[in-house]
Design a protein around this motif. Sequence first.
Motif, PDB file in Angstrom:
ATOM      1  N   VAL A 114       0.799  -1.228   0.000  1.00 19.06           N
ATOM      2  CA  VAL A 114       0.000   0.000   0.000  1.00 19.06           C
ATOM      3  C   VAL A 114       0.832   1.279   0.000  1.00 19.06           C
ATOM      4  CG1 VAL A 114      -1.971  -1.136   1.082  1.00 19.06           C
ATOM      5  CG2 VAL A 114      -0.272   0.006   2.522  1.00 19.06           C
ATOM      6  N   THR A 115       2.114   1.208   0.336  1.00 17.63           N
ATOM      7  CA  THR A 115       2.945   2.411   0.267  1.00 17.63           C
ATOM      8  C   THR A 115       3.586   2.582  -1.102  1.00 17.63           C
ATOM      9  OG1 THR A 115       4.995   1.365   1.029  1.00 17.63           O
ATOM     10  CG2 THR A 115       3.484   2.190   2.723  1.00 17.63           C
ATOM     11  N   GLY A 154      10.881   3.833   2.527  1.00 18.89           N
ATOM     12  CA  GLY A 154      11.570   3.208   3.644  1.00 18.89           C
ATOM     13  C   GLY A 154      11.063   3.730   4.975  1.00 18.89           C
ATOM     14  N   VAL A 155      10.831   5.038   5.051  1.00 17.29           N
ATOM     15  CA  VAL A 155      10.288   5.643   6.270  1.00 17.29           C
ATOM     16  C   VAL A 155       8.872   5.136   6.528  1.00 17.29           C
ATOM     17  CG1 VAL A 155       9.594   7.818   7.351  1.00 17.29           C
ATOM     18  CG2 VAL A 155      11.722   7.702   6.037  1.00 17.29           C
ATOM     19  N   ALA A 156       8.075   5.023   5.476  1.00 16.02           N
ATOM     20  CA  ALA A 156       6.704   4.542   5.627  1.00 16.02           C
ATOM     21  C   ALA A 156       6.666   3.116   6.154  1.00 16.02           C
ATOM     22  CB  ALA A 156       5.975   4.629   4.287  1.00 16.02           C
ATOM     23  N   LEU A 157       7.586   2.273   5.687  1.00 21.71           N
ATOM     24  CA  LEU A 157       7.627   0.887   6.168  1.00 21.71           C
ATOM     25  C   LEU A 157       7.977   0.826   7.656  1.00 21.71           C
ATOM     26  CD1 LEU A 157       9.417  -0.890   3.180  1.00 21.71           C
ATOM     27  CD2 LEU A 157       7.000  -0.957   3.775  1.00 21.71           C
ATOM     28  N   GLN A 210       6.428   0.037  13.426  1.00 25.74           N
ATOM     29  CA  GLN A 210       6.219   0.650  14.731  1.00 25.74           C
ATOM     30  C   GLN A 210       4.786   0.446  15.215  1.00 25.74           C
ATOM     31  OE1 GLN A 210       7.483   4.685  13.915  1.00 25.74           O
ATOM     32  NE2 GLN A 210       9.571   4.302  14.660  1.00 25.74           N
ATOM     33  N   ALA A 211       3.833   0.561  14.301  1.00 24.30           N
ATOM     34  CA  ALA A 211       2.430   0.342  14.670  1.00 24.30           C
ATOM     35  C   ALA A 211       2.218  -1.089  15.136  1.00 24.30           C
ATOM     36  CB  ALA A 211       1.520   0.666  13.487  1.00 24.30           C
ATOM     37  N   TYR A 212       2.825  -2.025  14.436  1.00 21.81           N
ATOM     38  CA  TYR A 212       2.700  -3.431  14.832  1.00 21.81           C
ATOM     39  C   TYR A 212       3.361  -3.668  16.190  1.00 21.81           C
ATOM     40  CZ  TYR A 212       1.569  -4.152   9.873  1.00 21.81           C
ATOM     41  OH  TYR A 212       1.008  -4.103   8.627  1.00 21.81           O
ATOM     42  N   ARG A 213       4.545  -3.062  16.358  1.00 26.21           N
ATOM     43  CA  ARG A 213       5.288  -3.259  17.598  1.00 26.21           C
ATOM     44  C   ARG A 213       4.518  -2.706  18.800  1.00 26.21           C
ATOM     45  NH1 ARG A 213       9.744  -0.884  16.142  1.00 26.21           N
ATOM     46  NH2 ARG A 213      10.609  -2.798  15.263  1.00 26.21           N
TER      47      ARG A 213
END
Length: 256
Positions: free
Chosen positions: A93-94, A105-108, A113-116
């Motif tokens: 999606v990015t 790369g920043v978006a990934l 971070q959201a998952y973590r």
Amino acid sequence: MRLALRRRKSGQLPWDADTTAAVWQCASLLLGYPDETLMAQLSTIMQVTQQLPAAVGGPLGRLAADLSAADPQQVRRDYVSTFDYTRRCAPYVTYFSCGDTRKRGVALVKFKQAYRQAGVELSDADAELPDHLSVVLEFGASVDLTAGLGLVLEHRASVEVLRLALLDAGSRWADALVAVCATLPPLDGDERSAVARLIEEGPPAEDVGLAPYEIDPRLNPHPADDVSWASSASASSPAGSSPTFSVAVPSEGVRS
């Protein structure tokens, strides 16, 4: 239970949280690689879809039935041809908004971070990147629907572009995107403009000092295919006109 959406004019999802999670879980499985495990789960998926509202259960059930009736080897070839070799149908999606740039790369990292924060740790050895739509949907369905919705809505235009690209290609997997988009609020004006812009311009390209593979070779396994993006997009969206995008969610049968 209804989920209220922050920073959204609509404020609510079309369906309750349980229905949304069930749709996302089915779509997550159906958008994954059709290996033996998935093929063995299709009968169960069809049973689940029969319990869902027709607007979302119908497309998912149709896809599951189609996969079940098809030759597994042909399904796998079609899947690779659709998602790995047709960049306008990229399931990441990015990719549509970031292309192969530093920005992606920043978006990934934001996805990881959201998952973590929700207690899920993805490693570099995982089969898919964290922005693969099936990964995002599984996270939302099984871990944190609110966080998953935040990620999907942040990249709503990309999800809609993927839906339109699959429909335009006549892909069987378009049904999964139709169902997912039917769980989201109607597009607002800004989102419609973002979709039209992505179709017209295609994903951005890095123009200084960074090879696509420098971040992660999975970011774009077939970069040469991107040269056809502009011509393909132009064919599906004539110059000087703005395509009409809609999410087919009936007003009746919506549960609270």
